[in-house]
Design an enzyme around this catalytic site. Structure first.
Site, PDB file in Angstrom:
ATOM      1  N   HIS A  69       6.795 -20.430  -8.447  1.00 20.50           N
ATOM      2  CA  HIS A  69       6.011 -20.661  -9.635  1.00 20.50           C
ATOM      3  C   HIS A  69       6.376 -21.622 -10.525  1.00 20.50           C
ATOM      4  O   HIS A  69       6.503 -22.909 -10.055  1.00 20.50           O
ATOM      5  CB  HIS A  69       6.123 -19.042 -10.111  1.00 20.50           C
ATOM      6  CG  HIS A  69       5.221 -18.776 -11.292  1.00 20.50           C
ATOM      7  ND1 HIS A  69       4.168 -19.517 -11.825  1.00 20.50           N
ATOM      8  CD2 HIS A  69       5.674 -18.080 -12.333  1.00 20.50           C
ATOM      9  CE1 HIS A  69       3.772 -19.355 -12.752  1.00 20.50           C
ATOM     10  NE2 HIS A  69       4.437 -18.156 -13.259  1.00 20.50           N
TER      11      HIS A  69
ATOM     12  N   HIS B 249      -2.026 -23.335  -4.109  1.00 21.87           N
ATOM     13  CA  HIS B 249      -2.206 -22.496  -5.155  1.00 21.87           C
ATOM     14  C   HIS B 249      -3.079 -21.099  -4.785  1.00 21.87           C
ATOM     15  O   HIS B 249      -3.967 -21.267  -4.045  1.00 21.87           O
ATOM     16  CB  HIS B 249      -3.167 -23.188  -6.290  1.00 21.87           C
ATOM     17  CG  HIS B 249      -2.696 -22.644  -7.694  1.00 21.87           C
ATOM     18  ND1 HIS B 249      -3.538 -21.589  -8.084  1.00 21.87           N
ATOM     19  CD2 HIS B 249      -1.973 -22.900  -8.882  1.00 21.87           C
ATOM     20  CE1 HIS B 249      -3.220 -21.196  -9.327  1.00 21.87           C
ATOM     21  NE2 HIS B 249      -2.240 -21.819  -9.800  1.00 21.87           N
TER      22      HIS B 249
ATOM     23  N   ASP C 191       2.713 -28.444 -10.705  1.00 18.36           N
ATOM     24  CA  ASP C 191       4.213 -28.949 -10.732  1.00 18.36           C
ATOM     25  C   ASP C 191       4.327 -30.158  -9.845  1.00 18.36           C
ATOM     26  O   ASP C 191       5.508 -30.696  -9.914  1.00 18.36           O
ATOM     27  CB  ASP C 191       4.915 -27.836  -9.911  1.00 18.36           C
ATOM     28  CG  ASP C 191       4.845 -26.593 -11.092  1.00 18.36           C
ATOM     29  OD1 ASP C 191       5.500 -26.893 -12.123  1.00 18.36           O
ATOM     30  OD2 ASP C 191       4.723 -25.331 -10.608  1.00 18.36           O
TER      31      ASP C 191
END
Ligand code: SDX
Length: 431
Positions: free
Chosen positions: A268, A309, A365
């Protein structure tokens, strides 16, 4: 027969059921009427990791994962990143609409005037080892704020919730900066109320002996855009933790600590740190094909961090914007040498069958860590920098959960697969 229903024939009994379909979903509790015998608990749905279960109805964030669309309260993320600022976006997320000028002024004033921490907070941050991970310190420190604000327990009092909202959004940057200064052995730098939200964070992170810290405007703006992009993302793992913990009526500091703990994991919010470690391990552009081969052969054991994702099966719209932000930061701070490796990874991955078939694209990210690193922040601070802006999303989702009459304490069912009843065996009889 109504057209918005689902007809189920239970082949175990031959019985037929009609279940209403609303908003493209059936209510899982409607399955309970499907039984095979008297005393049967009723049919359940089994969905580990919530792959196909909506746990709430929400009006906050909209994602279309196939099209790569993200909106907060209906506003496209691209427009907010270009035209808004983090505090205005946080207001929007929490209140449901854009503020008027006086509303924004009042909101910004209140957050700015809740940035100072009780002096005792410094004492327990001092207690951590110098090499403690900043995210571990942040999780503990924000949870500890619960002990300073007994009024936070009044979660059904709107005035109390408002106050904790100011405190949490105001104090998260201060906590983040204090844990950073602790890691580096620097004296804590106090908030400066003349500065913007991100300007003040840069002040508390980097202020040295100067009397007044002047944030670099490009970095201040870049951080602000990153904060807008990270503010909310519907029912992600940490938000689910916030709602789940909050559903037992814990105070919001404890719930935010739980959410931050969930964010910490490398699958995450910890992925931004893991991406940088991966880029450093790869080392140079020419080693990228070899690394991609390892990922493909590893089949889930070696991951291309910052890729993939649960919801996006297309380019994460935030990653697109972050790439532009990165360019502006590199113009000021110089090009991050790891960027070439990242670009090469992306180029090869987007052409490779393994990634195409699984619809794996760069996520939020993938590039954010490169920006934070160029700003002079160490890798283990990256998840902390994710947690600061996500706080507004967490609080908003928590409040929505509390006020939703359909919500109760979160308590999933299980399918028990353990031993049947057996009798206790005394020690001397055990084999
Ligand atoms: C965030 O949910 C949110 O909204 C989160 C977030 C937010 O704003 O809150 O967007 C922030 O958490 C971004 C994600 C950061 N994590 C990473 O970058 C870590 C790497 N990514 C993966 O671990 C993964 O893609 C997840 C955790 C993000 C999603 O996991 P899923 O939905 O459970 O998908 P999966 O693991 O079942 O993957 C499906 C397939 C598998 O292959 P097969 O078993 O079908 O052969 O794709 C493969 C996986 O092995 N796969 C990858 C991969 N991600 C998935 N293979 C290589 N590298 C990857 N990164």
């Amino acid at each position: 027969m109504a057209s918005n229903t689902l007809t189920i024939i239970d082949n175990r009994t031959g019985k037929k059921y009609e279940i209403p379909v609303n908003n493209g979903a059936i209510n899982a509790s409607d399955l309970r009427q499907i039984t095979v015998s008297e005393g049967d608990f009723g049919l359940m749905s089994y969905d580990p990791a919530f792959m196909n279960t909506a746990s709430c109805q929400s009006k906050i964030t909209y994602i279309d994962g196939d099209k790569g669309i993200l909106r907060y309260r209906g506003y496209p993320i691209e427009q907010l990143a270009e035209k808004s600022n983090y505090l205005e976006t946080a207001y929007l997320i929490l209140h449901g609409g854009l503020p008027t000028k006086p509303q924004l002024e009042e909101w910004s004033y209140n957050i700015t005037h809740h940035t100072i921490l009780h002096e005792n907070v410094k004492k327990f941050i001092d207690g951590f080892h110098h090499d403690a991970h900043p995210m571990g310190m942040l999780v503990s420190a924000v949870g500890a704020l619960s002990t300073f604000y007994a009024d936070a327990k009044n979660i059904f009092d709107p005035e109390s919730r408002k106050k904790q909202t100011y405190r949490l959004i105001g104090k998260m940057p201060t906590l983040a900066a204090f844990v950073y200064r602790h890691s580096t052995g620097m004296p804590y730098a106090y908030p400066d109320n003349d500065l913007s939200y991100t300007g003040n964070l840069l002040n508390m992170l980097f202020k040295m002996t100067e009397l007044k810290y002047k944030p670099q405007p490009v970095l201040e703006k870049a951080l602000d855009v990153l904060f807008i992009l990270h503010a909310d993302h519907e029912q992600n793992c940490s938000t689910n933790a916030m709602r789940g913990v909050g559903s037992s009526h814990s105070d919001p500091y404890c719930a935010v600590a739980a959410a931050a703990a969930a964010l910490y994991g490398p699958l995450h919010g910890g992925a931004n740190e893991a991406v940088l470690r991966m880029l450093m391990e790869i080392g140079s552009k020419d080693k990228v094909p070899e690394f991609i081969k390892r990922v493909k052969e590893g089949r889930g054991k070696v991951m291309l961090m910052g890729f993939g994702h649960r919801v996006y099966k297309n380019y994460d719209p935030r990653a697109r914007i972050i790439k532009q932000v990165a360019d502006s930061v590199f113009e000021v701070k110089g090009r991050n040498p790891l960027l070439d490796i990242a670009l090469e990874l992306e180029r090869i991955a987007l052409e490779d069958d393994y990634f195409i078939k699984r619809k794996l694209y760069p996520n939020v990210d993938f590039y954010s860590g490169l920006i934070y690193q160029s700003m002079g922040l160490p890798m283990d601070m990256f998840p902390v920098l994710f947690a600061i802006p996500r706080t507004s999303g967490w609080i908003s989702q928590w409040e929505e959960m509390l006020l939703d009459p359909e919500q109760k304490i979160a308590r999933p069912r299980q399918i028990y697969k353990g031993a049947d009843k057996r009798d206790y065996v005394p020690m001397d009889k055990r084999k």
